[in-house]
Design an enzyme around this catalytic site. Structure first.
Site, mmCIF file in Angstrom:
data_model
loop_
_atom_site.group_PDB
_atom_site.id
_atom_site.type_symbol
_atom_site.label_atom_id
_atom_site.label_comp_id
_atom_site.label_asym_id
_atom_site.label_seq_id
_atom_site.Cartn_x
_atom_site.Cartn_y
_atom_site.Cartn_z
ATOM 1 N N TYR A 198 -11.730 -8.511 6.025
ATOM 2 C CA TYR A 198 -10.578 -8.451 5.109
ATOM 3 C C TYR A 198 -10.164 -9.884 4.783
ATOM 4 C CZ TYR A 198 -6.022 -7.828 3.098
ATOM 5 O OH TYR A 198 -4.964 -7.886 2.247
ATOM 6 N N TYR A 204 0.826 -1.223 0.000
ATOM 7 C CA TYR A 204 0.000 0.000 0.000
ATOM 8 C C TYR A 204 0.858 1.270 0.000
ATOM 9 C CZ TYR A 204 -3.941 -3.063 0.681
ATOM 10 O OH TYR A 204 -4.882 -4.035 0.498
ATOM 11 N N ASP A 227 -12.235 -17.855 7.506
ATOM 12 C CA ASP A 227 -10.896 -17.391 7.161
ATOM 13 C C ASP A 227 -10.133 -17.227 8.475
ATOM 14 O OD1 ASP A 227 -8.642 -15.923 6.640
ATOM 15 O OD2 ASP A 227 -9.610 -14.502 5.287
ATOM 16 N N LYS A 257 -0.283 -17.311 7.421
ATOM 17 C CA LYS A 257 0.516 -16.526 8.367
ATOM 18 C C LYS A 257 1.334 -17.376 9.345
ATOM 19 C CE LYS A 257 -2.323 -12.323 8.172
ATOM 20 N NZ LYS A 257 -1.384 -11.322 7.733
HETATM 21 N N1 PMP Z 1 -7.300 -13.178 5.255
HETATM 22 C C1 PMP Z 1 -6.998 -12.571 6.412
HETATM 23 C C2 PMP Z 1 -7.955 -12.673 7.572
HETATM 24 C C3 PMP Z 1 -5.810 -11.855 6.541
HETATM 25 O O1 PMP Z 1 -5.520 -11.232 7.696
HETATM 26 C C4 PMP Z 1 -4.920 -11.811 5.433
HETATM 27 C C5 PMP Z 1 -3.594 -11.056 5.508
HETATM 28 N N2 PMP Z 1 -3.621 -9.864 6.182
HETATM 29 C C6 PMP Z 1 -5.273 -12.466 4.253
HETATM 30 C C7 PMP Z 1 -6.468 -13.155 4.195
HETATM 31 C C8 PMP Z 1 -4.371 -12.460 3.058
HETATM 32 O O2 PMP Z 1 -3.219 -13.180 3.293
HETATM 33 P P1 PMP Z 1 -1.870 -12.890 2.452
HETATM 34 O O3 PMP Z 1 -1.429 -11.510 2.832
HETATM 35 O O4 PMP Z 1 -0.924 -13.962 2.902
HETATM 36 O O5 PMP Z 1 -2.225 -13.010 1.011
#
Ligand code: PMP
Length: 439
Positions: free
Chosen positions: A159, A27, A260, A289
């Protein structure tokens, strides 16, 4: 810019100049405007800077590199797992070939996640694992003769990643992805659940959700949410009651449920997976992560036997996705080591200790003018302001306290490594508070 000789260390000012000229950060504009801090190495919970900042050469990491480095940096067991695997192979294609690190990881994930999840797709980033989850859901309905079920429902403030399909279920007004409004698939949104991990179920909200899912069920493939903690969309906590509600409504109206858990997985909220707070299981779950302890890029999408079998019965009986670096052996090996390390210890006790430490050290932030809310859950601490944060001023204030934070929007937050000691937790609390004052 003038060339440099390969192999010669770059002086810090040159490195920063090259970074600003050529390197895109998350960003950020190009050429870069901000001057990044240069990290020379990382060990334990400390990031060592190439040059002192705010009077410090080392910063306590309050971010776990965005939820990932749960064991800190340079852990001997994780380092060794990478070295051992490097001695065997760093990568081979996954089409038609398999290997122990990936098989062991998939079996372990099935063992530790809620029971009906049986099949594992090893993706290479969180966003891709969400893409795959969505593909699984849409393809499942198509395969069993319901191709019209292809929309997704989510609550606002979420997100799920930066690639196109995940962007379509991110908060439409949250500031990250409005640019793409005209291009993204049109999904269904409902307000986020009332705030608070301990909040009682709001009957009016439940009725609204029930009505919406029933009305849209003919076109609805799945509901996708971040369970218990909405992360990058606003660092909001909600009650597990809403997850139980979603499970019940999805079952009643014939809709799949996707969790997620990319941010919440591997203990961050105090349960190994946030779904456990509710005692339920989704049909599809995304992990990322902390899966490798933050060492290498890897994510996973798990689904039930029913979803996998449905796809396999279709006209196109394969899940049409196959990244080049799928199941990368180095990443899978360090993921296995990280999961072993986590589960071998009393990790709940450590996360509880961090929760208590953050509650104590953030208590003072509540009295800072402009602070709207202070909340803590598991190893996550959040201070929310009543105005947009001045990112540069807040970051610098934290750095002066010897702590690395990355404030955004109206939020100053921390999710430290689980190995963070009590003194460092106190320091993180002081830095969050200083950032709230400055920002
Ligand atoms: N889903 C959630 C809940 C996240 O926090 C993130 C990363 N901030 C993502 C998906 C995307 O993961 P990545 O940055 O490894 O593509």
């Amino acid at each position: 810019m003038a060339p440099f000789s390969p192999g010669t260390p770059l002086p810090v000012d040159r490195l920063v100049a090259l970074d600003r000229a050529h390197v895109w950060h998350p960003y950020s504009p190009m050429p870069g405007k901000a001057t990044p801090y240069v990290v020379e190495s990382a060990s334990g919970v400390r990031l060592r800077l190439a040059e002192p900042a705010g009077g410090h050469r080392e910063l306590v990491d309050g971010m776990s590199s965005w939820w990932a480095a749960i064991h800190g940096y340079g852990h001997p067991e994780l380092d060794q797992a990478v070295r051992d695997q490097l001695g065997r192979m760093s990568h081979v294609m996954f089409g038609g070939l398999t290997h122990e690190p990936a098989v062991r990881l998939a079996a372990r994930l099935v063992e530790i996640t809620p029971e009906p999840l049986q099949h594992v797709f090893l993706a290479d980033s969180g966003s891709v694992s969400v893409e795959v989850a969505m593909k699984m859901c849409l393809q499942y309905w198509q395969s069993i003769g319901r191709p019209e079920k292809r929309r997704l429902l989510t609550w606002r403030g979420g997100y799920h990643g930066d690639t196109f399909h995940p962007m379509s279920v991110c908060d439409p007004e949250g500031g990250m992805h409005q640019l793409w409004g005209g291009v993204l698939p049109r999904q269904l949104f409902v307000g986020e659940p009332p705030a608070g991990f301990d909040a009682p179920l709001d009957a009016g909200y439940a009725a609204e959700l029930d009505e919406l899912i029933e009305r849209e069920a003919d076109e609805l493939a799945a509901v996708i949410v971040e369970p218990v903690v909405q992360g990058a969309g606003g660092m909001r906590f909600h009650s597990p009651e809403y997850l139980r509600l979603l499970r019940e409504l999805c079952d009643r109206h014939g809709v799949l449920l996707v969790f997620d858990e990319i941010a919440t997985g591997f203990g961050r909220t105090g349960a190994l997976f946030a779904a456990e707070h509710a005692g339920i299981s989704p049909d599809v779950m995304c992990l990322g992560k902390a899966i490798t302890g933050g060492y290498l890029t890897l994510a996973a999408t798990l689904c039930t036997g029913e979803v996998a079998n449905g796809i396999s019965r279709g006209e196109v009986p394969v899940l049409a996705h196959g990244p080049t670096f799928m199941g990368n052996p180095l990443a899978a090996a360090v993921a296995n080591a990280s999961i072993d390390l986590l589960l071998r210890q009393d990790w709940q006790q450590e996360v509880k200790r961090i929760e208590t430490g953050l509650r104590d050290s953030l208590a003072g932030a509540a009295g800072v003018p402009g602070v709207r809310d202070v909340r803590v859950l598991g190893a996550i601490g959040v201070v929310q302001l009543d105005h947009p944060v001045d990112m540069a001023a807040a970051t610098e204030a934290a750095v002066r306290e010897g702590v690395w934070l990355r404030p955004f929007r109206d939020l100053i937050y921390t999710m430290p490594p689980y190995i963070t000691g009590d003194e460092d937790l106190a320091r993180i609390g002081a830095a969050v508070t200083a950032a709230a004052v400055a920002g």
